[in-house]
Write an enzyme that holds these catalytic residues in place. Sequence first.
Site, PDB file in Angstrom:
ATOM      1  CB  CYS A   1      58.642  66.822  46.706  1.00 36.67           C
ATOM      2  SG  CYS A   1      58.052  66.893  48.403  1.00 36.67           S
TER       3      CYS A   1
ATOM      4  CB  CYS B   1      58.106  69.892  48.739  1.00 36.75           C
ATOM      5  SG  CYS B   1      59.261  68.685  49.396  1.00 36.75           S
TER       6      CYS B   1
END
Length: 294
Positions: A39, A36
């Site tokens: 993230c 991700c």
Amino acid sequence: MSSPYLFDVTTDTFDRYVLENSFHKPVLVDFWADWCAPCKALLPTLTTIADSYAGELLLAKVNCDEEAALSERFGIRSLPTVVLFKDGQPVEGFAGIQPESAIRELLIPHIGAAPEPVAAAPEPADPAAEATTLLDTGAIAEAIALLQQAIAEQSSDALLLLLARALGEHGELDDAEQVLGAISKPEQHKEAISQLKTQWVFKRQAAEYPAAELLTSRLASDPHDSEAAYQLAILGLARQDYENAMGGLLGLMQSDRSYADGAAQKTLMQVFDLLGGANSLTIQYRRRLYQLLY
């Protein structure tokens, strides 16, 4: 990102390191995954915010690829998702990338504004004292990080002893034993080393026993199940619930004093040595033991 207030949690450690810590100070939990990209972009912002609170806000990371059970438990549907825990409960959160200012505004009702930064803030004068405070409040991962940094800069037997304690409480018993072996003057810390090793004996025993829930169920079905009573007491000692564990051992002595060649009495004597003769629990249970014996 490196920060003394940032640590990883798993399904097994979440309740202890997040929920229990959140009764002392809020814990911001970052649910993320390695694939991700948002993230990875968000983490530096969260770390900066946590650092700005100077220990009044903790930051935990949950790798959702590895800890799917936690994602299901808290209904995580997209990444990144960030949840603030306070007093054992989720109280705020958001999904996706948010600017630092928006995240700070979200935190203010629950923790207040971060203190204004001061220039050239001095390093903690006494890392041992700070690490001890962290350990006493259950912030074990923070204590380990602090101690490892302090030892890298200037090692001492006192810091090594604290690191061994922290690693032991974190369940890293083999690493803890290695740290004890690095103490240069063990004879000066003989009592503390002996106490740690006794605690680790209980932890290693407990790792071989069934879960507390199963043992409790066995005792409910058969109050004379001495093995379940003894193993439940050892589980209590492993998590440092000394009073209940000592009560269980004394009760086992009353019902089955000869169980496992007097294991209950022998274990009680180990606990007395572990806690020290001046400890109030030692005084109380030694008196009750002698009343039972004599």
